[in-house]
Design a protein around this motif. Structure first.
Motif, short mmCIF file in Angstrom:
data_model
loop_
_atom_site.label_atom_id
_atom_site.label_comp_id
_atom_site.label_asym_id
_atom_site.label_seq_id
_atom_site.Cartn_x
_atom_site.Cartn_y
_atom_site.Cartn_z
N PHE A 151 0.83 -1.22 0.00
CA PHE A 151 0.00 0.00 0.00
C PHE A 151 0.86 1.27 0.00
CE2 PHE A 151 -2.09 3.42 2.37
CZ PHE A 151 -3.26 3.57 1.63
N ALA A 152 1.99 1.22 0.66
CA ALA A 152 2.81 2.42 0.85
C ALA A 152 3.75 2.69 -0.32
CB ALA A 152 3.63 2.28 2.13
N LEU A 153 3.79 1.77 -1.30
CA LEU A 153 4.83 1.84 -2.33
C LEU A 153 4.98 3.21 -3.00
CD1 LEU A 153 6.99 0.27 -3.98
CD2 LEU A 153 5.20 -0.12 -5.68
N PRO A 154 3.90 3.87 -3.50
CA PRO A 154 4.12 5.12 -4.24
C PRO A 154 4.82 6.19 -3.40
CG PRO A 154 1.78 4.47 -4.29
CD PRO A 154 2.49 3.47 -3.45
N TRP A 155 4.43 6.26 -2.12
CA TRP A 155 5.01 7.30 -1.27
C TRP A 155 6.44 6.94 -0.85
CZ3 TRP A 155 -0.05 5.49 -0.68
CH2 TRP A 155 -1.04 6.37 -1.15
N ALA A 172 8.65 -8.73 -7.53
CA ALA A 172 9.18 -9.73 -6.59
C ALA A 172 8.53 -9.51 -5.22
CB ALA A 172 10.69 -9.58 -6.47
N ARG A 173 8.36 -10.59 -4.48
CA ARG A 173 7.78 -10.51 -3.13
C ARG A 173 8.75 -11.12 -2.13
NH1 ARG A 173 2.47 -7.99 -2.65
NH2 ARG A 173 1.72 -7.98 -4.78
N SER A 174 8.79 -10.54 -0.94
CA SER A 174 9.60 -11.14 0.13
C SER A 174 8.83 -12.32 0.72
CB SER A 174 9.85 -10.09 1.22
OG SER A 174 8.64 -9.84 1.89
N ASP A 175 9.46 -13.05 1.64
CA ASP A 175 8.76 -14.16 2.32
C ASP A 175 7.56 -13.64 3.11
OD1 ASP A 175 10.46 -16.05 1.33
OD2 ASP A 175 11.61 -16.33 3.17
N GLN A 176 7.55 -12.34 3.42
CA GLN A 176 6.42 -11.75 4.15
C GLN A 176 5.32 -11.28 3.20
OE1 GLN A 176 9.42 -12.56 6.15
NE2 GLN A 176 9.85 -10.67 5.06
N GLY A 177 5.52 -11.41 1.88
CA GLY A 177 4.54 -10.92 0.90
C GLY A 177 4.69 -9.45 0.59
N ASN A 178 5.74 -8.83 1.08
CA ASN A 178 5.97 -7.40 0.79
C ASN A 178 6.74 -7.23 -0.52
OD1 ASN A 178 4.71 -6.26 3.08
ND2 ASN A 178 6.47 -6.86 4.34
N PRO A 207 7.31 6.00 6.45
CA PRO A 207 6.26 5.03 6.82
C PRO A 207 6.02 4.02 5.70
CG PRO A 207 5.50 7.31 7.09
CD PRO A 207 6.81 7.37 6.35
N GLY A 208 5.88 2.77 6.08
CA GLY A 208 5.61 1.74 5.08
C GLY A 208 6.88 1.07 4.57
#
Ligand SMILES: O=C[C@H](O)[C@H](O)[C@H](O)COP(=O)(O)O
Length: 250
Positions: free
Chosen positions: A149-153, A178-184, A208-209
Motif C-alpha cells: 500500500f505504501a509503495l508510491p510514497w 518480486a515478493r519477500s517471504d512476508q509478501g511485501n 512510513p511503510g
C-alpha cells in the motif's frame, strides 16, 4: 584496462572456501542462525554433512523459506521463532561489505529476516567471495522491503534522498513484482555511493511503510572473505589477515 570480473565458477569456489572456513568455527551444541543466498547455501550444505556424520549437534533457525527448506532436507534440527531465543552464531552472506564491516544485504530479498536474526545473535559472521569487499558501499543497489500500500510514497521519499528507486521484478515472471517471504515488495535503490551509511539508514527509517532496509550497521563481528584463493578474516577496521591466524572466532 580494468581487471576482468572473476569467472562464475571461480566465485562459486570462493564461496565454498569461505563457507568451509566458517564451519571450522562452529562448536558442538551451538544454536545457529542460517543466512540466505548462494554463499550461505554452501555453508548450510556443509553443516548438513557435519550433522549427518555426527560431527556436530546443532539447532538452527533460517532467515528465509529457501534456507529453511534446505536445512530441513539435510536433517538440520530447526527451531521456530520464540521469545528468548538467541543465537550463538549466525553465518550469512552479503552483497557488499566495507572495511568497517558495514554491509549491504537483501540482494536475495531476505533482508528483514536476516536483520531480525542478526539482532538476536551474539555473533554475526559474514562469508563472502572476492567481489564483495569494497572501499565504500553503494555500487550494489540498496534493497528495501516495502508494504505494498505504501509503495508510491516510499518511492517518492527515496527518490528525494537521491536513491533512484526501482521496483524489483520477479525473476521468473518479470511482469510481476518480486515478493519477500512476508509478501511485501522489494525496491532497489541506486545511490551509487553511500559515503555516510548511518545517515542514509536514519533517513530511511523515518519513511512510513518502509519495513526494513538492507544497510546492516554495527552488526557483523567478523567476515571471512576470499582473496587470491586464500580465506582472509576481517573485523571492523582490522584486516584482512589470514583466517588461519585464528583457531576460534576472532
Ligand atoms: O537477501 C539475501 C542476502 O542478503 C544474501 O546474503 C546476499 O544477497 C548475498 O547473497 P550471495 O551469497 O548469493 O551473493
Amino acid at each position: 584496462m580494468l581487471p576482468s570480473a572473476p569467472h562464475p565458477n571461480q566465485l562459486d569456489q570462493e564461496k565454498k572456501l569461505a563457507a568451509a572456513a566458517a564451519l571450522r568455527w562452529v562448536q558442538d551444541g551451538m544454536v545457529l542462525g542460517l543466512g540466505t543466498g548462494s554463499t550461505a547455501a554452501h555453508f548450510i550444505s556443509l553443516l548438513g554433512e557435519a550433522v549427518r556424520n555426527g560431527q556436530l549437534r546443532v539447532q538452527a533457525t533460517a532467515t528465509s523459506q529457501a534456507s529453511e527448506a534446505q536445512a530441513r532436507e539435510l536433517g538440520i534440527p530447526l527451531l521456530q521463532p520464540r521469545r528468548g531465543l538467541r543465537f550463538d552464531l549466525t553465518i550469512d552472506g552479503a552483497d557488499e561489505l566495507d572495511p568497517q564491516l558495514r554491509l549491504i544485504k537483501g540482494g536475495g530479498g531476505a533482508l528483514l529476516r536476516e536483520k531480525v536474526l542478526a539482532n538476536a545473535s551474539d555473533y554475526l559472521l559474514i562469508i563472502a567471495d572476492s567481489t564483495k569487499l569494497v572501499p565504500q558501499l553503494g555500487q550494489f543497489p540498496l534493497p528495501l522491503e516495502v508494504v505494498p500500500f505504501a509503495l508510491p510514497w516510499v518511492l517518492d521519499a527515496v527518490a528525494e534522498l537521491g536513491g533512484a528507486p526501482v521496483l524489483r521484478p520477479d525473476r521468473r515472471n518479470p511482469q510481476e513484482p518480486a515478493r519477500s517471504d512476508q509478501g511485501n515488495l522489494l525496491v532497489d535503490c541506486h545511490f551509487n555511493q553511500i559515503p555516510d551509511p548511518a545517515q542514509v539508514a536514519a533517513q530511511l527509517k523515518t519513511i512510513p511503510g518502509l519495513v526494513e532496509h538492507g544497510l546492516f550497521l554495527g552488526l557483523a563481528r567478523a567476515a571471512l572473505v576470499v582473496q587470491s584463493e586464500q580465506v582472509m578474516a576481517v573485523r571492523p577496521g582490522i584486516g584482512p589477515v589470514p583466517a588461519t591466524s585464528f583457531t576460534q572466532l576472532p
